[in-house]
Design an enzyme around this catalytic site. Sequence first.
Site, mmCIF file in Angstrom:
data_model
loop_
_atom_site.group_PDB
_atom_site.id
_atom_site.type_symbol
_atom_site.label_atom_id
_atom_site.label_comp_id
_atom_site.label_asym_id
_atom_site.label_seq_id
_atom_site.Cartn_x
_atom_site.Cartn_y
_atom_site.Cartn_z
ATOM 1 N N ASN A 111 -27.918 1.957 5.201
ATOM 2 C CA ASN A 111 -28.102 3.260 5.845
ATOM 3 C C ASN A 111 -29.594 3.365 6.133
ATOM 4 O OD1 ASN A 111 -28.389 5.884 6.638
ATOM 5 N ND2 ASN A 111 -27.753 6.789 4.681
ATOM 6 N N GLY A 154 -33.112 7.408 -3.436
ATOM 7 C CA GLY A 154 -34.529 7.323 -3.090
ATOM 8 C C GLY A 154 -35.469 7.603 -4.246
ATOM 9 N N HIS A 182 -23.003 12.592 4.071
ATOM 10 C CA HIS A 182 -24.136 12.127 3.259
ATOM 11 C C HIS A 182 -24.818 13.340 2.630
ATOM 12 C CE1 HIS A 182 -27.920 10.382 2.024
ATOM 13 N NE2 HIS A 182 -27.311 9.200 2.065
HETATM 14 P P1 13P Z 1 -31.608 4.597 -1.504
HETATM 15 O O1 13P Z 1 -30.971 3.225 -1.601
HETATM 16 O O2 13P Z 1 -32.912 4.586 -0.764
HETATM 17 O O3 13P Z 1 -31.679 5.268 -2.834
HETATM 18 O O4 13P Z 1 -30.632 5.491 -0.591
HETATM 19 C C1 13P Z 1 -29.279 5.539 -0.886
HETATM 20 C C2 13P Z 1 -28.582 6.265 0.188
HETATM 21 O O5 13P Z 1 -28.721 7.466 0.360
HETATM 22 C C3 13P Z 1 -27.714 5.479 1.083
HETATM 23 O O6 13P Z 1 -26.935 6.291 1.882
#
Ligand code: 13P
Length: 249
Positions: free
Chosen positions: A9, A173, A95
Amino acid sequence: MRRKLIAGNWKMNASLAANTALLAGIKAELSQQPACDVAVCVPAPYFAQCQTELAGSAMAWGGQDMSEHESGAYTGEVSAAMLLDFGCRYVIVGHSERRTYHAENDQLVARKALRALRSGLIPIVCVGETLNEREAGDTDKIVGQQIDTVLAAIDAADLADIVVAYEPVWAIGTGKTATPQMAQDVHAMLRRKLMKKNAVAASQVKILYGGSMKPDNAKELLSMADIDGGLIGGAALKAPDFLAIIRAA
Ligand code: 13P
């Protein structure tokens, strides 16, 4: 045995030049027959680029959101038919960033999932609890409600065509990952819910984990019984990291 899916993503991180470099880096190392399914979910302006650069490769592509409506006066929206025009196979719906910043609720997410299914796209339905909800002991309740609303909207026969992604909001994140057992517990709860809708199809539905999945934790997470792949944010923007996660699957 369910075939795993590793989906990137990209969120709002892309440019023509950066995408070409990233996709070339992945394609160069990805075998024509990888052991898992691979996809990238990209911002809508880059669907055409993916179609050009990924046609004939082992990688599929998709969107990060779509309209619940078929067509019409919905300024700024992108329809399922538009995604299909550019060869998209997948679309992320619900999401947590859409839920948080665009006030998307469970009902809207369910309508989007239904629209995607009816259009022939595979919805990647995201569910997940916040840190407050986890600390209050409400994970199963919140995530359960999120998936139940989608399951109530779709036909039992369509269950085989969805992908579910469990993304604990506090792990996105942040560098914090759910432990493999924490994730597995939620995935098993989700599988039980799917089973009630359609037991045969539920055993085939891929339930992805997302939230700071990286090369160094992917193998452990992906070895759990009900973790059928990953929805990868940050690590999907670096070809070596994305490839390492694909190899771990
Ligand atoms: P990260 O892998 O950056 O934590 O993001 C996960 C995410 O939201 C994928 O949709």
